[in-house]
Scaffold this motif. Sequence first.
Motif, PDB file in Angstrom:
ATOM      1  N   THR A 152       4.296   2.235   7.251  1.00 45.08           N
ATOM      2  CA  THR A 152       4.291   2.033   5.801  1.00 45.08           C
ATOM      3  C   THR A 152       5.693   1.700   5.329  1.00 45.08           C
ATOM      4  O   THR A 152       6.683   1.962   6.020  1.00 45.08           O
ATOM      5  CB  THR A 152       3.803   3.287   5.052  1.00 45.08           C
ATOM      6  N   CYS A 176      -2.498   7.448   6.888  1.00 45.66           N
ATOM      7  CA  CYS A 176      -2.713   6.873   5.550  1.00 45.66           C
ATOM      8  C   CYS A 176      -4.177   6.888   5.138  1.00 45.66           C
ATOM      9  O   CYS A 176      -5.070   6.664   5.954  1.00 45.66           O
ATOM     10  CB  CYS A 176      -2.232   5.430   5.519  1.00 45.66           C
ATOM     11  N   THR A 205      -2.239   5.090   0.880  1.00 46.30           N
ATOM     12  CA  THR A 205      -1.474   6.261   0.484  1.00 46.30           C
ATOM     13  C   THR A 205      -1.052   7.037   1.722  1.00 46.30           C
ATOM     14  O   THR A 205      -1.902   7.440   2.528  1.00 46.30           O
ATOM     15  CB  THR A 205      -2.327   7.174  -0.431  1.00 46.30           C
ATOM     16  N   ASP A 206       0.232   7.242   1.878  1.00 45.88           N
ATOM     17  CA  ASP A 206       0.767   7.976   3.027  1.00 45.88           C
ATOM     18  C   ASP A 206       0.420   9.457   2.899  1.00 45.88           C
ATOM     19  O   ASP A 206       0.802  10.113   1.925  1.00 45.88           O
ATOM     20  CB  ASP A 206       2.283   7.774   3.098  1.00 45.88           C
ATOM     21  N   LEU A 207      -0.285   9.986   3.877  1.00 42.91           N
ATOM     22  CA  LEU A 207      -0.692  11.391   3.907  1.00 42.91           C
ATOM     23  C   LEU A 207       0.108  12.212   4.915  1.00 42.91           C
ATOM     24  O   LEU A 207      -0.189  13.395   5.117  1.00 42.91           O
ATOM     25  CB  LEU A 207      -2.177  11.500   4.287  1.00 42.91           C
ATOM     26  N   THR A 248      -5.210   0.905  -2.704  1.00 43.00           N
ATOM     27  CA  THR A 248      -4.013   1.580  -2.225  1.00 43.00           C
ATOM     28  C   THR A 248      -4.087   1.950  -0.755  1.00 43.00           C
ATOM     29  O   THR A 248      -5.166   2.141  -0.192  1.00 43.00           O
ATOM     30  CB  THR A 248      -3.749   2.891  -2.999  1.00 43.00           C
ATOM     31  N   THR A 259      -5.658   8.199  -6.395  1.00 44.17           N
ATOM     32  CA  THR A 259      -5.363   6.828  -5.948  1.00 44.17           C
ATOM     33  C   THR A 259      -5.287   5.846  -7.101  1.00 44.17           C
ATOM     34  O   THR A 259      -4.923   4.693  -6.901  1.00 44.17           O
ATOM     35  CB  THR A 259      -6.416   6.350  -4.928  1.00 44.17           C
ATOM     36  N   ILE A 310      -6.268  13.729  -3.635  1.00 38.77           N
ATOM     37  CA  ILE A 310      -5.331  12.615  -3.734  1.00 38.77           C
ATOM     38  C   ILE A 310      -5.761  11.722  -4.894  1.00 38.77           C
ATOM     39  O   ILE A 310      -6.912  11.262  -4.940  1.00 38.77           O
ATOM     40  CB  ILE A 310      -5.317  11.771  -2.427  1.00 38.77           C
ATOM     41  N   ASP A 349       1.484  -1.873   4.945  1.00 39.96           N
ATOM     42  CA  ASP A 349       0.452  -1.336   4.064  1.00 39.96           C
ATOM     43  C   ASP A 349      -0.087  -2.439   3.147  1.00 39.96           C
ATOM     44  O   ASP A 349      -1.297  -2.581   2.969  1.00 39.96           O
ATOM     45  CB  ASP A 349       0.942  -0.126   3.273  1.00 39.96           C
TER      46      ASP A 349
END
Length: 140
Positions: A58, A121, A21-23, A19, A14, A12, A63
């Motif tokens: 999110t 996330c 970050t939506d996973l 951040t 970043t 990923i 977030d």
Amino acid sequence: MPDTFTTRTVHIGTGDRETVTDLTGECEDFLREAAAGRDGLLNIFVPHATAGIAVLETGAGSDDDLIAALHELLPADDRWQHRHGSRGHGRDHVVPALVAPHATLPVIGGRLELGTWQSVCLVDTNRDNPERQVRLSFLG
């Protein structure tokens, strides 16, 4: 008999800012192959000393609220004993004590069982490390 344990590492980016970050999409892609319709558990683990995994909403501001709350709790200033990298980087090493570097979630019928507004996330406050690895492991 199918394998009962499958694991994969995803990379990923970043960038150079803090951040969330939506996973969730990466988790779902992995489970389509690894779970193949079975029940089990998905473990998400980030092997970094300055990042964590969170399950939260999110896109509606939560977030950004999480990043703001971490700033409030852990200011990026010179109070930290751990000193290298950008100013206040020592606080990044405390983040995993508040946002754990792992989460284990139920998988039912090969699908991640999240609530309506929940996402998986990666939380990364370390601007000095723009590339992260996340290990996804399915046990079922």
